[in-house]
Design an enzyme around this catalytic site. Structure first.
Site, mmCIF file in Angstrom:
data_model
loop_
_atom_site.group_PDB
_atom_site.id
_atom_site.type_symbol
_atom_site.label_atom_id
_atom_site.label_comp_id
_atom_site.label_asym_id
_atom_site.label_seq_id
_atom_site.Cartn_x
_atom_site.Cartn_y
_atom_site.Cartn_z
ATOM 1 N N GLU A 70 30.107 -4.531 -11.935
ATOM 2 C CA GLU A 70 30.463 -4.745 -10.524
ATOM 3 C C GLU A 70 31.546 -5.812 -10.415
ATOM 4 O O GLU A 70 31.353 -6.931 -10.888
ATOM 5 C CB GLU A 70 29.216 -5.159 -9.736
ATOM 6 C CG GLU A 70 28.175 -4.044 -9.670
ATOM 7 C CD GLU A 70 26.980 -4.396 -8.789
ATOM 8 O OE1 GLU A 70 26.874 -5.551 -8.327
ATOM 9 O OE2 GLU A 70 26.136 -3.509 -8.562
ATOM 10 N N HIS A 84 27.646 -2.975 -3.220
ATOM 11 C CA HIS A 84 26.411 -3.761 -3.333
ATOM 12 C C HIS A 84 26.073 -4.450 -2.001
ATOM 13 O O HIS A 84 26.060 -5.679 -1.889
ATOM 14 C CB HIS A 84 26.533 -4.817 -4.448
ATOM 15 C CG HIS A 84 25.193 -5.233 -4.993
ATOM 16 N ND1 HIS A 84 24.997 -5.605 -6.296
ATOM 17 C CD2 HIS A 84 23.975 -5.344 -4.404
ATOM 18 C CE1 HIS A 84 23.730 -5.926 -6.498
ATOM 19 N NE2 HIS A 84 23.088 -5.777 -5.355
ATOM 20 N N ARG A 117 19.298 -1.410 -8.897
ATOM 21 C CA ARG A 117 20.086 -2.092 -9.924
ATOM 22 C C ARG A 117 20.931 -1.065 -10.665
ATOM 23 O O ARG A 117 20.446 0.022 -11.013
ATOM 24 C CB ARG A 117 19.181 -2.834 -10.927
ATOM 25 C CG ARG A 117 18.500 -4.075 -10.357
ATOM 26 C CD ARG A 117 19.513 -5.195 -10.121
ATOM 27 N NE ARG A 117 18.890 -6.412 -9.630
ATOM 28 C CZ ARG A 117 18.780 -6.736 -8.349
ATOM 29 N NH1 ARG A 117 19.229 -5.903 -7.416
ATOM 30 N NH2 ARG A 117 18.228 -7.876 -7.984
#
Length: 526
Positions: free
Chosen positions: A265, A283, A236
């Protein structure tokens, strides 16, 4: 038996088609609407019992507030960072994820980043594409014999360890939950973070994002590490302090970083992304066909299993339900709710409640200790409201100032449960059990019934001194009100004021009609 009924589910993001197929094969209507704006989701969510998301949908408190029928939020992936779990819990909504769906994919990406950091493969590939041939510039290092520190030894941390050990790496780690002997069986030596930092050539983090893990790697911890330590984050964004990481990479204290996740993000601040010693991915931890298929299938199967009363997997806020899927536990939950509802009816004029004490006895009652307080409180506080359930009732009790205590006594005898409530200076208690699958009442305060009172149907409890005319007088009042007696339970003791119970065809409109002949009365439908 199912703790919740799910008839319709909204899927708000792209998930594997098997998710929809499995849900529909089990009689659940599915609607797919992707890329909804927040206001569109708020307008739409009230029509569904369930919501399935990945990571793009932000299930905020105002979305949950608009979800008048929602009973479950299922995330097809690990973690629930995009769901306001506290708001969902307060509303009695189960939040569920798929804890093992992307384990292998995330572990493999972590290993890939470790290997790429050791040999600078992405940088060398980009240099080649630019027409260069810089063999000396991209001198690497072997992983063999190096020390890998794994912070977080859950499913993913374990899989990373086993893979990197095959490269000859020594694996050490830290986890506040996983026992040392368990991680030792995987070949990971556990130690404190203070012991871990100075030993590592590589560090990878696999923890949830929570207050205790925000900025876990920062200026202070980087200073404790070997010069040139390389770090990886596929967990994370925020576990590694990004500003501190940039300073460490710039100074050479950190020899390189592999990042799949960021605080923001996509990241607008690109100093880390653009740094030549940082390998970045958008990601991709769960971005494999296998992981997406597994997560989509897993969340659907978990919802179906819960609805069918088989088991509960992946619930992050409804641990109380995990042990409630057996026939025995369902019977004990009904018993707890029935006792709570009965005591509520006896205390209608005496509030607030201040203390709830529950004492269970007998081996058959031992399993109920995890959910009996919640079950009793649902009956005590629910009053027919759908907003209070096993998931959120302990929060309601705490907010109401009710102190809950529980004890269990082992015994080979018949399992019994005593519930005692203190309200407005008055104490009342009830003892009961489950007999042949039916909740029964054995005692009410100091009155012990000759035969167990079945806690089903319409029940009238009244307190009076027994005399030859008592029952006739009660029958007369009930008949005048058009109410028929279906059962009668008398106490063992005949001295002083005692509680009696009458099963009724329907509840009385007004209990005051009994005032001339009884000192106290309560009625309840169970």
């Amino acid at each position: 038996m199912a703790p919740v009924c799910i008839k319709s589910v909204l899927i708000s993001e792209s998930v594997d088609p098997r998710c929809r197929t499995i849900l529909e094969e089990n009689g659940i209507h599915v609607t797919e609407k992707q890329n909804m704006r927040k206001d569109e989701l708020i307008a739409e969510i009230k029509n569904y019992d369930g919501l399935v998301v990945r990571s793009a949908t932000k299930v905020t408190a105002d979305v949950i507030d608009a979800a008048t029928n929602l009973k479950i939020i299922g995330r097809a992936g690990t973690g629930v960072d995009n769901v306001d779990v506290d708001a969902a819990t307060q509303k009695g909504i189960i939040v569920m994820n798929t804890p093992s769906g992307n384990t292998i994919s995330a572990a493999e990406l972590t290993c890939a980043l470790i290997m790429n950091l050791s040999r600078q493969v992405p940088q060398a590939a980009m240099s080649m594409k630019a027409g260069n041939w810089d063999r000396k510039k991209f001198m690497g290092a072997e992983l063999y014999g190096k020390v890998l520190g794994i912070v977080g030894l859950g499913r993913i941390g374990k899989e990373v360890a086993s893979r990197m050990q095959s490269f000859g790496m020594k694996t050490i780690g830290y986890d506040p939950i996983t026992p040392k002997e368990i991680s030792a069986s995987w070949g990971v030596e556990q130690m404190t973070l203070e012991q871990l930092w100075p030993q590592c050539d590589y560090i990878t983090v696999h923890t949830p994002l929570m207050p205790s893990t925000v900025g876990l790697l920062n200026d202070e911890t980087f200073a404790k590490c070997k010069r040139g330590v390389k770090v990886v984050n596929c967990a994370r964004g925020g576990i590694i302090d990004e500003a501190a990481l940039f300073r460490a990479v710039e100074s050479g204290q950190c020899g390189g970083a592999g990042l799949d996740v960021f605080v923001e993000e996509p990241p607008k601040e690109r100093t880390l992304v653009d740094h030549p010693n940082v390998i970045s991915c958008p990601h991709l931890g769960a971005s494999t066909k296998e992981a997406q298929a597994r997560c989509g299938q897993d969340i659907a199967l978990q919802i179906v299993d819960m609805v069918n009363g088989k088991n509960l997997v992946g619930a992050v806020n409804a641990q109380v339900l995990a042990s409630t899927f057996s026939q025995q536990s369902q019977e004990l939950i009904k018993f707890g709710e029935a006792i709570g509802a009965l005591l509520q009816s006896c205390l209608t004029s005496r509030k607030p409640y201040s203390n709830l004490r529950i004492t269970t006895q007998g081996d058959c009652m031992k399993s109920s200790t995890s959910y009996m307080p919640s079950a009793v409180l649902v009956g005590l506080l629910g009053n027919g409201s759908n907003s209070i359930n096993l998931i959120n009732v302990l929060n309601f009790a705490k907010e109401s100032g009710i102190q809950v205590s529980q004890t269990h006594c082992s015994s080979n005898g018949v399992g019994v449960c005593e519930v005692e409530i203190l309200a407005d200076g008055c104490t009342i208690k009830a003892t009961g059990s489950v007999q042949s699958g039916v909740p029964v009442l054995l005692t009410l305060s100091d009155s012990t019934f000759r035969q167990p009172v079945s806690l089903t149907g319409n029940l009238l409890f009244f307190k009076a001194s027994e005399n030859s005319q008592l029952l006739l007088s009660v029958v007369g009042v009930l008949a005048a009100e058009g109410v028929q007696i279906e059962s009668f339970s008398a106490p063992v003791n005949h001295t002083g004021e005692q509680w009696f119970c009458v099963g009724l065809s329907k509840l009385l409109t007004d209990l005051n009609v009994l005032k001339p002949i009884v000192t106290d009365a309560a009625q309840v439908t169970i």
